[in-house]
Design a protein around this motif. Structure first.
Motif, PDB file in Angstrom:
ATOM      1  N   GLN A  75      -4.915  -0.045  -9.634  1.00  0.00           N
ATOM      2  CA  GLN A  75      -5.062   1.393  -9.418  1.00  0.00           C
ATOM      3  C   GLN A  75      -3.685   2.053  -9.448  1.00  0.00           C
ATOM      4  OE1 GLN A  75      -8.035   3.074  -9.038  1.00  0.00           O
ATOM      5  NE2 GLN A  75      -8.907   1.137  -9.642  1.00  0.00           N
ATOM      6  N   PRO A  76      -3.596   3.256 -10.034  1.00  0.00           N
ATOM      7  CA  PRO A  76      -2.296   3.901 -10.144  1.00  0.00           C
ATOM      8  C   PRO A  76      -1.772   4.476  -8.838  1.00  0.00           C
ATOM      9  CG  PRO A  76      -4.002   5.333 -11.010  1.00  0.00           C
ATOM     10  CD  PRO A  76      -4.656   4.011 -10.677  1.00  0.00           C
ATOM     11  N   GLY A  77      -2.604   4.545  -7.814  1.00  0.00           N
ATOM     12  CA  GLY A  77      -2.158   5.143  -6.562  1.00  0.00           C
ATOM     13  C   GLY A  77      -2.477   6.618  -6.556  1.00  0.00           C
ATOM     14  N   GLY A  78      -1.765   7.353  -5.807  1.00  0.00           N
ATOM     15  CA  GLY A  78      -2.015   8.782  -5.705  1.00  0.00           C
ATOM     16  C   GLY A  78      -1.165   9.376  -4.622  1.00  0.00           C
ATOM     17  N   THR A  79      -1.526  10.557  -4.203  1.00  0.00           N
ATOM     18  CA  THR A  79      -0.724  11.217  -3.183  1.00  0.00           C
ATOM     19  C   THR A  79      -0.877  10.545  -1.841  1.00  0.00           C
ATOM     20  OG1 THR A  79      -2.446  12.775  -2.553  1.00  0.00           O
ATOM     21  CG2 THR A  79      -0.985  13.415  -4.376  1.00  0.00           C
ATOM     22  N   GLY A  80      -2.052  10.023  -1.556  1.00  0.00           N
ATOM     23  CA  GLY A  80      -2.259   9.360  -0.285  1.00  0.00           C
ATOM     24  C   GLY A  80      -2.418  10.313   0.875  1.00  0.00           C
ATOM     25  N   GLN A  81      -2.435  11.600   0.585  1.00  0.00           N
ATOM     26  CA  GLN A  81      -2.580  12.574   1.669  1.00  0.00           C
ATOM     27  C   GLN A  81      -3.931  12.385   2.332  1.00  0.00           C
ATOM     28  OE1 GLN A  81      -1.826  16.242  -0.386  1.00  0.00           O
ATOM     29  NE2 GLN A  81       0.349  16.113   0.041  1.00  0.00           N
ATOM     30  N   GLY A  82      -3.894  12.294   3.649  1.00  0.00           N
ATOM     31  CA  GLY A  82      -5.124  12.107   4.396  1.00  0.00           C
ATOM     32  C   GLY A  82      -5.618  10.671   4.433  1.00  0.00           C
ATOM     33  N   VAL A  83      -4.834   9.736   3.892  1.00  0.00           N
ATOM     34  CA  VAL A  83      -5.253   8.340   3.817  1.00  0.00           C
ATOM     35  C   VAL A  83      -4.581   7.540   4.928  1.00  0.00           C
ATOM     36  CG1 VAL A  83      -5.168   6.241   2.410  1.00  0.00           C
ATOM     37  CG2 VAL A  83      -5.663   8.443   1.339  1.00  0.00           C
ATOM     38  N   TRP A 111       3.013  -9.261   1.902  1.00  0.00           N
ATOM     39  CA  TRP A 111       3.903  -8.743   0.857  1.00  0.00           C
ATOM     40  C   TRP A 111       3.187  -7.736  -0.044  1.00  0.00           C
ATOM     41  CZ3 TRP A 111       2.488  -9.483  -4.157  1.00  0.00           C
ATOM     42  CH2 TRP A 111       1.619 -10.537  -4.434  1.00  0.00           C
ATOM     43  N   GLN A 112       1.855  -7.798  -0.112  1.00  0.00           N
ATOM     44  CA  GLN A 112       1.114  -6.843  -0.923  1.00  0.00           C
ATOM     45  C   GLN A 112       1.056  -5.461  -0.269  1.00  0.00           C
ATOM     46  OE1 GLN A 112      -2.180  -9.671  -1.225  1.00  0.00           O
ATOM     47  NE2 GLN A 112      -2.119  -9.351  -3.446  1.00  0.00           N
ATOM     48  N   ALA A 113       1.340  -5.402   1.005  1.00  0.00           N
ATOM     49  CA  ALA A 113       1.398  -4.108   1.688  1.00  0.00           C
ATOM     50  C   ALA A 113       2.515  -3.244   1.114  1.00  0.00           C
ATOM     51  CB  ALA A 113       1.597  -4.319   3.187  1.00  0.00           C
ATOM     52  N   ILE A 114       3.550  -3.871   0.622  1.00  0.00           N
ATOM     53  CA  ILE A 114       4.646  -3.124   0.002  1.00  0.00           C
ATOM     54  C   ILE A 114       4.119  -2.338  -1.194  1.00  0.00           C
ATOM     55  CG2 ILE A 114       6.840  -3.347  -1.227  1.00  0.00           C
ATOM     56  CD1 ILE A 114       7.276  -5.917   0.515  1.00  0.00           C
ATOM     57  N   ARG A 115       3.298  -2.979  -2.018  1.00  0.00           N
ATOM     58  CA  ARG A 115       2.699  -2.297  -3.181  1.00  0.00           C
ATOM     59  C   ARG A 115       1.825  -1.137  -2.734  1.00  0.00           C
ATOM     60  NH1 ARG A 115       1.071   0.581  -6.772  1.00  0.00           N
ATOM     61  NH2 ARG A 115      -0.277  -0.056  -8.458  1.00  0.00           N
ATOM     62  N   ALA A 116       1.043  -1.329  -1.681  1.00  0.00           N
ATOM     63  CA  ALA A 116       0.182  -0.255  -1.181  1.00  0.00           C
ATOM     64  C   ALA A 116       1.022   0.921  -0.694  1.00  0.00           C
ATOM     65  CB  ALA A 116      -0.714  -0.781  -0.061  1.00  0.00           C
ATOM     66  N   ARG A 117       2.096   0.630  -0.011  1.00  0.00           N
ATOM     67  CA  ARG A 117       2.961   1.721   0.491  1.00  0.00           C
ATOM     68  C   ARG A 117       3.639   2.456  -0.659  1.00  0.00           C
ATOM     69  NH1 ARG A 117       5.640   0.103   6.177  1.00  0.00           N
ATOM     70  NH2 ARG A 117       5.142   2.234   6.673  1.00  0.00           N
ATOM     71  N   GLU A 118       4.021   1.726  -1.704  1.00  0.00           N
ATOM     72  CA  GLU A 118       4.633   2.372  -2.864  1.00  0.00           C
ATOM     73  C   GLU A 118       3.617   3.206  -3.641  1.00  0.00           C
ATOM     74  OE1 GLU A 118       6.261  -0.941  -4.975  1.00  0.00           O
ATOM     75  OE2 GLU A 118       8.035  -1.054  -3.683  1.00  0.00           O
ATOM     76  N   ALA A 119       2.380   2.709  -3.733  1.00  0.00           N
ATOM     77  CA  ALA A 119       1.339   3.421  -4.474  1.00  0.00           C
ATOM     78  C   ALA A 119       0.868   4.672  -3.741  1.00  0.00           C
ATOM     79  CB  ALA A 119       0.149   2.491  -4.747  1.00  0.00           C
ATOM     80  N   PRO A 144       2.649   6.761  -1.096  1.00  0.00           N
ATOM     81  CA  PRO A 144       3.787   7.029  -0.209  1.00  0.00           C
ATOM     82  C   PRO A 144       3.491   8.013   0.917  1.00  0.00           C
ATOM     83  CG  PRO A 144       4.128   8.036  -2.357  1.00  0.00           C
ATOM     84  CD  PRO A 144       2.908   7.180  -2.467  1.00  0.00           C
ATOM     85  N   GLU A 145       2.526   8.907   0.733  1.00  0.00           N
ATOM     86  CA  GLU A 145       2.223   9.878   1.785  1.00  0.00           C
ATOM     87  C   GLU A 145       1.187   9.361   2.786  1.00  0.00           C
ATOM     88  OE1 GLU A 145       1.981  10.903  -1.507  1.00  0.00           O
ATOM     89  OE2 GLU A 145       3.936  11.850  -1.632  1.00  0.00           O
ATOM     90  N   ALA A 146       0.609   8.218   2.503  1.00  0.00           N
ATOM     91  CA  ALA A 146      -0.415   7.670   3.398  1.00  0.00           C
ATOM     92  C   ALA A 146       0.218   7.217   4.710  1.00  0.00           C
ATOM     93  CB  ALA A 146      -1.126   6.498   2.737  1.00  0.00           C
ATOM     94  N   ARG A 147      -0.573   7.282   5.754  1.00  0.00           N
ATOM     95  CA  ARG A 147      -0.151   6.703   7.023  1.00  0.00           C
ATOM     96  C   ARG A 147      -0.487   5.217   6.956  1.00  0.00           C
ATOM     97  NH1 ARG A 147      -2.433   9.964  11.898  1.00  0.00           N
ATOM     98  NH2 ARG A 147      -1.164   8.445  12.995  1.00  0.00           N
ATOM     99  N   LEU A 202      -9.924   7.232  14.634  1.00  0.00           N
ATOM    100  CA  LEU A 202     -10.154   8.493  15.333  1.00  0.00           C
ATOM    101  C   LEU A 202      -8.860   9.298  15.488  1.00  0.00           C
ATOM    102  CD1 LEU A 202     -12.718   7.312  18.014  1.00  0.00           C
ATOM    103  CD2 LEU A 202     -13.156   8.776  16.020  1.00  0.00           C
ATOM    104  N   ARG A 203      -7.748   8.628  15.806  1.00  0.00           N
ATOM    105  CA  ARG A 203      -6.457   9.326  15.897  1.00  0.00           C
ATOM    106  C   ARG A 203      -6.079   9.935  14.553  1.00  0.00           C
ATOM    107  NH1 ARG A 203      -4.714   5.010  19.395  1.00  0.00           N
ATOM    108  NH2 ARG A 203      -3.948   3.908  17.565  1.00  0.00           N
ATOM    109  N   HIS A 204      -6.308   9.187  13.490  1.00  0.00           N
ATOM    110  CA  HIS A 204      -5.952   9.669  12.154  1.00  0.00           C
ATOM    111  C   HIS A 204      -6.844  10.836  11.736  1.00  0.00           C
ATOM    112  CE1 HIS A 204      -4.415   9.609   8.117  1.00  0.00           C
ATOM    113  NE2 HIS A 204      -5.645   9.590   7.663  1.00  0.00           N
ATOM    114  N   ALA A 205      -8.102  10.785  12.093  1.00  0.00           N
ATOM    115  CA  ALA A 205      -9.041  11.837  11.693  1.00  0.00           C
ATOM    116  C   ALA A 205      -8.884  13.121  12.502  1.00  0.00           C
ATOM    117  CB  ALA A 205     -10.469  11.317  11.840  1.00  0.00           C
ATOM    118  N   ALA A 206      -8.224  13.019  13.648  1.00  0.00           N
ATOM    119  CA  ALA A 206      -8.087  14.199  14.528  1.00  0.00           C
ATOM    120  C   ALA A 206      -7.135  15.235  13.949  1.00  0.00           C
ATOM    121  CB  ALA A 206      -7.605  13.757  15.902  1.00  0.00           C
TER     122      ALA A 206
END
Length: 135
Positions: A72-80, A94-102, A104-107, A131-135
């Motif tokens: 997947q190319p990733g995206g803005t990650g806003q709200g993720v 180590w695959q978490a690094i790829r997720a964070r790069e894909a 970058p705006e995700a929490r 729940l904290r994230h959705a608030a």
């Protein structure tokens, strides 16, 4: 490949699931890839969970799609919110690094005592994080 092998093991052992799940070592054999502490899982829950996965007509097609799909190319990650278990044996740390790069705006949230599926290992903490994230 590991997920397919786990599914095949569950199918082959289906008649013996209650016996295997009754022993901590059997629970570890069946769920070590998915959980940080499979031996702590309630046997009845584990049997029901595996029987559901075995019976689902969507398990194998979904698994094939996940494994064969292009990256997947990733995206803005806003709200993720991306949660990652420190003891995940399916998607390694180590695959978490790829997720964070894909995304970058995700929490990003590490679950210290979780395997692949944090609701199984840390249900209360997972719910609080969502729940904290959705608030």
């Amino acid at each position: 490949a590991r997920l397919g092998a786990a599914l095949r093991l569950a199918r082959i052992s289906a008649p013996m699931l209650p016996v295997l799940a009754a022993a901590p070592g059997g629970r570890a054999l069946l769920m070590a890839q998915f959980m940080a502490r499979p031996w702590d899982a309630p046997p009845e829950w584990l049997v029901e969970e595996l029987r559901t996965q075995i019976a689902s007509p969507w398990t194998e097609p979904l698994l094939r799609q996940i494994l064969m799909a292009p990256m997947q190319p990733g995206g803005t990650g806003q709200g993720v919110l991306i949660g990652w278990g420190r003891w995940d044996r399916i998607c390694f740390a180590w695959q978490a690094i790829r997720a964070r790069e894909a995304f970058p705006e995700a929490r990003f949230r590490w679950f210290a005592a979780s395997g692949h599926y944090s609701p199984w290992d840390e249900p209360d903490e997972t719910a609080r994080a969502i729940l904290r994230h959705a608030a």
